[in-house]
Scaffold this motif. Structure first.
Motif, mmCIF file in Angstrom:
data_model
loop_
_atom_site.group_PDB
_atom_site.id
_atom_site.type_symbol
_atom_site.label_atom_id
_atom_site.label_comp_id
_atom_site.label_asym_id
_atom_site.label_seq_id
_atom_site.Cartn_x
_atom_site.Cartn_y
_atom_site.Cartn_z
ATOM 1 N N ILE A 195 28.006 19.612 8.468
ATOM 2 C CA ILE A 195 27.413 20.458 7.481
ATOM 3 C C ILE A 195 27.408 19.699 6.127
ATOM 4 C CG2 ILE A 195 27.393 22.764 6.009
ATOM 5 C CD1 ILE A 195 28.644 23.911 8.807
ATOM 6 N N ASN A 196 28.442 18.910 5.785
ATOM 7 C CA ASN A 196 28.452 18.406 4.595
ATOM 8 C C ASN A 196 27.886 17.085 4.499
ATOM 9 O OD1 ASN A 196 30.073 20.394 3.492
ATOM 10 N ND2 ASN A 196 31.891 19.655 3.856
ATOM 11 N N GLY A 197 27.258 16.675 5.673
ATOM 12 C CA GLY A 197 26.296 15.555 5.561
ATOM 13 C C GLY A 197 26.787 14.212 6.261
ATOM 14 N N ARG B 155 12.135 16.005 6.461
ATOM 15 C CA ARG B 155 12.622 15.143 5.731
ATOM 16 C C ARG B 155 13.146 13.857 6.825
ATOM 17 N NH1 ARG B 155 17.050 15.123 1.085
ATOM 18 N NH2 ARG B 155 17.823 12.733 1.231
ATOM 19 N N ALA C 58 32.373 21.164 9.881
ATOM 20 C CA ALA C 58 32.254 21.037 8.456
ATOM 21 C C ALA C 58 31.602 19.906 7.946
ATOM 22 C CB ALA C 58 33.770 21.531 7.980
ATOM 23 N N LEU D 245 37.299 22.696 3.645
ATOM 24 C CA LEU D 245 38.394 23.371 4.542
ATOM 25 C C LEU D 245 39.694 23.359 3.854
ATOM 26 C CD1 LEU D 245 37.574 21.759 7.988
ATOM 27 C CD2 LEU D 245 36.834 23.911 7.322
ATOM 28 N N GLY E 214 21.687 12.844 7.520
ATOM 29 C CA GLY E 214 22.954 13.736 7.246
ATOM 30 C C GLY E 214 22.353 14.891 6.426
ATOM 31 N N TYR E 215 21.274 14.957 5.979
ATOM 32 C CA TYR E 215 20.579 16.038 4.979
ATOM 33 C C TYR E 215 20.075 17.130 5.764
ATOM 34 C CZ TYR E 215 20.939 12.859 1.083
ATOM 35 O OH TYR E 215 21.285 12.078 0.004
ATOM 36 N N LYS F 122 24.710 14.797 -1.301
ATOM 37 C CA LYS F 122 24.624 16.085 -0.164
ATOM 38 C C LYS F 122 25.598 17.161 -0.712
ATOM 39 C CE LYS F 122 24.043 12.481 3.357
ATOM 40 N NZ LYS F 122 24.723 11.455 4.106
ATOM 41 N N TYR F 123 24.810 18.515 -0.187
ATOM 42 C CA TYR F 123 25.565 19.455 -0.332
ATOM 43 C C TYR F 123 27.151 19.445 0.093
ATOM 44 C CZ TYR F 123 21.182 21.583 -1.592
ATOM 45 O OH TYR F 123 20.038 21.899 -2.083
ATOM 46 N N GLN F 124 27.941 19.922 -0.528
ATOM 47 C CA GLN F 124 29.291 20.123 -0.034
ATOM 48 C C GLN F 124 29.444 21.716 0.340
ATOM 49 O OE1 GLN F 124 31.309 17.204 0.953
ATOM 50 N NE2 GLN F 124 29.079 16.599 0.732
ATOM 51 N N LEU F 125 29.047 22.235 1.297
ATOM 52 C CA LEU F 125 29.074 23.511 1.564
ATOM 53 C C LEU F 125 30.367 24.090 2.212
ATOM 54 C CD1 LEU F 125 25.514 23.800 3.139
ATOM 55 C CD2 LEU F 125 26.267 24.372 0.889
ATOM 56 N N VAL F 126 30.943 23.208 2.578
ATOM 57 C CA VAL F 126 32.468 23.802 3.592
ATOM 58 C C VAL F 126 33.609 22.792 2.717
ATOM 59 C CG1 VAL F 126 33.499 24.297 5.513
ATOM 60 C CG2 VAL F 126 31.079 24.309 5.395
ATOM 61 N N ARG G 207 11.991 12.928 14.515
ATOM 62 C CA ARG G 207 12.250 11.460 14.198
ATOM 63 C C ARG G 207 11.560 10.666 15.291
ATOM 64 N NH1 ARG G 207 15.894 9.746 10.307
ATOM 65 N NH2 ARG G 207 16.891 11.321 9.466
#
Lengths: 174, 100
Positions: A85-87, B47, A82, B92, A97-98, B86-90, B17
């Motif tokens: 995924i969140n970076g 990126r 998790a 918990l 981390g993107y 950044k995206y916070q996709l999860v 990279r």
């Protein structure tokens, strides 16, 4: 990489060249950067009748939780995936981390696809609505490595990758 | 002043990279202090490659400039130079964890 691009016809049916290559590049780069693999594979299969492609990235490396542990961050397997995924990057620098999160965002929201990540004893799946489903794996199902599967339905649309790459959900129009 | 075509040294697709690092190792071998990197013909850039390129450029003692930067490459450099959250996709705390 050129071989992979050619197999996917440079993304002609999968959201366009930029979107297709972005996902391939970022997910392959993650393998080189983090996994310490001895073997790694990228596999792809198209399903013309049901109109989607599945691309699978697998490495037999130290796993995402193993990579976190190596840097002294001891978290359970689910939390490690998790956080990746969140970076949260296991390498120094806030500008890292993107890749994983933006690839998931692009594949699901941008391309209406699905993403499954399995690493060590946990798995997280995203559907096209980007809703995560989280799994703890029993010992028998534990994976010694990391697998990322991306399913993308055929589309002729050319997706603009930048709203997804920038990392700002508010800028994503879909 | 030396001009280097990045597509000749790396690829038309700038992906990894470690290839950005290898490219800069190549640049560091040149005796010239001023180097222009020509991006003509670049089709795509990740990126990660863009970030690594800019990091290496910042840390190099050479004076490195760019020419013929395609729009997509320019956009990616701007994305990297102006990072957003950044995206916070999860989360918990809010998902149900299933055992398989």
């Amino acid at each position: 990489m050129q071989h992979l691009y050619k197999l996917g016809d440079n993304g002609a049916k999968f959201g366009g060249e930029a979107a297709f290559k972005y996902i391939l590049n970022e997910l392959v780069d993650n393998i080189y950067e983090h996994s310490k693999f001895t073997e790694a594979f990228v596999m792809a299969q198209t399903y013309p009748k049901i109109k989607f492609i599945e691309i699978c990235f697998f490495d037999n490396g130290i796993t995402i939780p193993g990579s976190f542990n190596k840097t002294g961050k001891r978290v359970d397997d689910t939390t490690a995936i998790a956080e990746a995924i969140n970076g949260e990057s296991t390498k120094p620098g806030t500008e890292r981390g993107y890749g994983l999160g933006s690839s998931i965002q692009l594949a699901t929201k941008g391309l209406n696809g699905q993403v499954l990540i399995v690493s060590a004893g946990a798995a997280i799946q995203f559907n096209e609505c980007q809703t995560p489903t989280v799994f703890d794996l029993t010992e028998q199902k534990r994976l010694n490595g990391t697998l990322v599967s991306v399913k993308i339905p055929f589309t002729d649309e050319q997706v603009d990758i930048y709203p997804y790459v920038e990392g700002r959900p508010s800028k994503v129009l879909k | 002043m030396k001009e280097i075509s990045i597509t000749r040294v790396v690829s038309i697709d700038l992906a990894l990279r470690n290839t950005a690092n290898a490219f800069f190792n190549e640049l560091e071998r040149y005796k010239e202090k001023n180097i222009t990197v020509n991006f003509k013909g670049v089709k795509s850039i990740s990126r990660s490659f863009a970030h690594q390129y800019l990091e290496n450029k910042k840390n190099s003692e050479k004076i490195i400039s760019e020419t013929n930067i395609p729009d997509n490459v320019e956009k990616m450099f701007q994305v990297v130079e102006n990072p957003t959250r950044k995206y916070q996709l999860v989360d918990l705390q809010t998902v149900c964890i299933q055992t398989l």
